[in-house]
Scaffold this active site. Sequence first.
Site, PDB file in Angstrom:
ATOM      1  N   TYR A 189       0.860  -1.186   0.000  1.00 51.04           N
ATOM      2  CA  TYR A 189       0.000   0.000   0.000  1.00 51.04           C
ATOM      3  C   TYR A 189       0.889   1.226   0.000  1.00 51.04           C
ATOM      4  O   TYR A 189       1.818   1.340   0.794  1.00 51.04           O
ATOM      5  CB  TYR A 189      -0.890  -0.002   1.241  1.00 51.04           C
ATOM      6  CG  TYR A 189      -1.793   1.214   1.354  1.00 51.04           C
ATOM      7  CD1 TYR A 189      -2.824   1.438   0.445  1.00 51.04           C
ATOM      8  CD2 TYR A 189      -1.616   2.134   2.386  1.00 51.04           C
ATOM      9  CE1 TYR A 189      -3.656   2.540   0.558  1.00 51.04           C
ATOM     10  CE2 TYR A 189      -2.445   3.244   2.510  1.00 51.04           C
ATOM     11  CZ  TYR A 189      -3.466   3.443   1.591  1.00 51.04           C
ATOM     12  OH  TYR A 189      -4.296   4.541   1.706  1.00 51.04           O
ATOM     13  N   ASP A 208       9.329   3.355  -0.266  1.00 49.93           N
ATOM     14  CA  ASP A 208       8.235   3.950   0.491  1.00 49.93           C
ATOM     15  C   ASP A 208       8.436   3.554   1.948  1.00 49.93           C
ATOM     16  O   ASP A 208       8.047   2.470   2.378  1.00 49.93           O
ATOM     17  CB  ASP A 208       6.891   3.461  -0.041  1.00 49.93           C
ATOM     18  CG  ASP A 208       5.729   4.040   0.773  1.00 49.93           C
ATOM     19  OD1 ASP A 208       5.987   4.747   1.766  1.00 49.93           O
ATOM     20  OD2 ASP A 208       4.570   3.767   0.399  1.00 49.93           O
ATOM     21  N   LYS A 220       4.226   9.154   8.895  1.00 49.62           N
ATOM     22  CA  LYS A 220       3.989   8.531  10.196  1.00 49.62           C
ATOM     23  C   LYS A 220       4.990   9.002  11.270  1.00 49.62           C
ATOM     24  O   LYS A 220       4.839  10.102  11.758  1.00 49.62           O
ATOM     25  CB  LYS A 220       3.939   7.013  10.038  1.00 49.62           C
ATOM     26  CG  LYS A 220       2.747   6.652   9.118  1.00 49.62           C
ATOM     27  CD  LYS A 220       2.385   5.193   9.014  1.00 49.62           C
ATOM     28  CE  LYS A 220       1.060   5.072   8.264  1.00 49.62           C
ATOM     29  NZ  LYS A 220       1.084   4.236   7.084  1.00 49.62           N
TER      30      LYS A 220
HETATM   31  C1  LIG Z   1       0.443   4.686   5.751  1.00 51.27           C
HETATM   32  C2  LIG Z   1       1.184   4.479   4.503  1.00 51.27           C
HETATM   33  C3  LIG Z   1       1.027   5.325   3.389  1.00 51.27           C
HETATM   34  C4  LIG Z   1      -0.027   6.396   3.337  1.00 51.27           C
HETATM   35  O1  LIG Z   1       0.164   7.398   4.265  1.00 51.27           O
HETATM   36  P1  LIG Z   1      -1.085   8.334   4.649  1.00 51.27           P
HETATM   37  O2  LIG Z   1      -0.466   9.366   5.548  1.00 51.27           O
HETATM   38  O3  LIG Z   1      -2.089   7.460   5.305  1.00 51.27           O
HETATM   39  O4  LIG Z   1      -1.602   8.919   3.383  1.00 51.27           O
HETATM   40  C5  LIG Z   1       1.847   5.127   2.306  1.00 51.27           C
HETATM   41  N1  LIG Z   1       2.770   4.157   2.290  1.00 51.27           N
HETATM   42  C6  LIG Z   1       2.940   3.327   3.330  1.00 51.27           C
HETATM   43  C7  LIG Z   1       4.012   2.285   3.261  1.00 51.27           C
HETATM   44  C8  LIG Z   1       2.152   3.450   4.456  1.00 51.27           C
HETATM   45  O5  LIG Z   1       2.316   2.581   5.473  1.00 51.27           O
END
Ligand SMILES: *Cc1c(COP(=O)(O)O)cnc(C)c1O
Length: 425
Positions: A144, A239, A267
């Site tokens: 994701y 990511d 995060k």
């Molecule tokens: C949480 C997450 C996202 C998206 O971040 P948001 O702040 O919820 O838009 C993208 N990539 C990874 C790996 C994530 O865990």
Amino acid sequence: MSDQASEDLMRRAERLLPGGVNSPVRAFRAVGGGPVFVERALGSKIWGADGRDYIDYVGSWGPAILGHAHPKVVASVQEAAARGLSYGAPTALEVRFAERICELYPSIEMLRCVSSGTEATMSALRVARGFTRRDVIVKFDGAYHGHSDALLVKAGSGAATFGNPDSAGVPAGVVENTATLAYNDVPALEALFRARGKDIACVIVEPVAGNMGCVPPEPGFLAAILEQCRAHGALSIFDEVMTGSRLAAGGAQARYALKPDLTCLGKVVGGGMPLAVYGGRRDVMSLIAPLGPVYQAGTLSGNPLAVSAGLTTLNELDAAAYARLEKVSQRLVDGLRAALEKTQTRGVVQSVGAMLTLFFHDGPVKNWNDAKASDTQKFATFHRGLLARGVYWPPSQFEAAFVSLAHTDADVDRTVEAAEGALRA
Ligand SMILES: *Cc1c(COP(=O)(O)O)cnc(C)c1O
């Protein structure tokens, strides 16, 4: 079910918010019962609307690495707020934050702040396509990367939980340039590059997958991505929205000693506020407006409260902090494995640093196909059992649980005891 106060709130919420929530996984649909409405949080605990406390392993889905409401983070946000909430103009705080990120992540020579992980990955793709003048992006099944159109293909956790990995409302034309491969499958990656190497702008990867549950990279997998990208003129994008500053001060890329072309953070680096980052090679990032032709902007980007929370959080995360996170997390992993054994339950606990998943699966989970084969009914029962015993676990089989610096050995031991009870149920 949760509690009466939460049930009442859910009834009101469901009339006005789709599913009663502002992000789908919060609705608890994958585990049944209703969600706990949170009244407040402190340290390793959250309190529900009825005043009951839970040991929390969601941690706001990762940011709460210091524990909730850390006094220094709260104070830094309060101080920043007193100076004004947002200016839409540059600040010294942003410069200090950028300097800190570049110190911690040697692969990042230049960066931009945005407000969510979704924005970070979406913008990283745009600059990768702008730089390479190619259209095809490669992602992995079950990974994701936020909810932007081009990335909402075989997208794990939330999307997966609801059985519509390909979202309605995404035109076929938008995803026809998105290729997906199985995680940890190097031969498939090499074959794709052989066939379409000159069309591929970038490969985006969670260096430790977290959004299909915790799935570590097999030895050589990440290096193969970097190598294939280099050989074919494509860009590698890590990511690290989940793994960044969680698995090490310099993220998974420090842990595995790799240097991707671009990195996305979010995060933890926002300390619980809306803040994310994309950055990397100077020659690539120099294409972003106003320096170059790749447009990207944001009214609240680099918001002073968010940057303060982020900086204060990063400054608390020294070597001792990471050593402690590893230790507490390992205690939990060992305890859960013992609980599986004692109760003769088929399952596997996978972890890297302070992120982990208990899969109700026979043998290791290496990719999305493996993860999908897990017994989600069993997980739902387990989740309800934990909640009834005062443990707030991520409400989906396909999510990672997060340990924070506020979790004590006693918290972990109580959790293991609750897990054993939940597994026997
Ligand atoms: C949480 C997450 C996202 C998206 O971040 P948001 O702040 O919820 O838009 C993208 N990539 C990874 C790996 C994530 O865990």
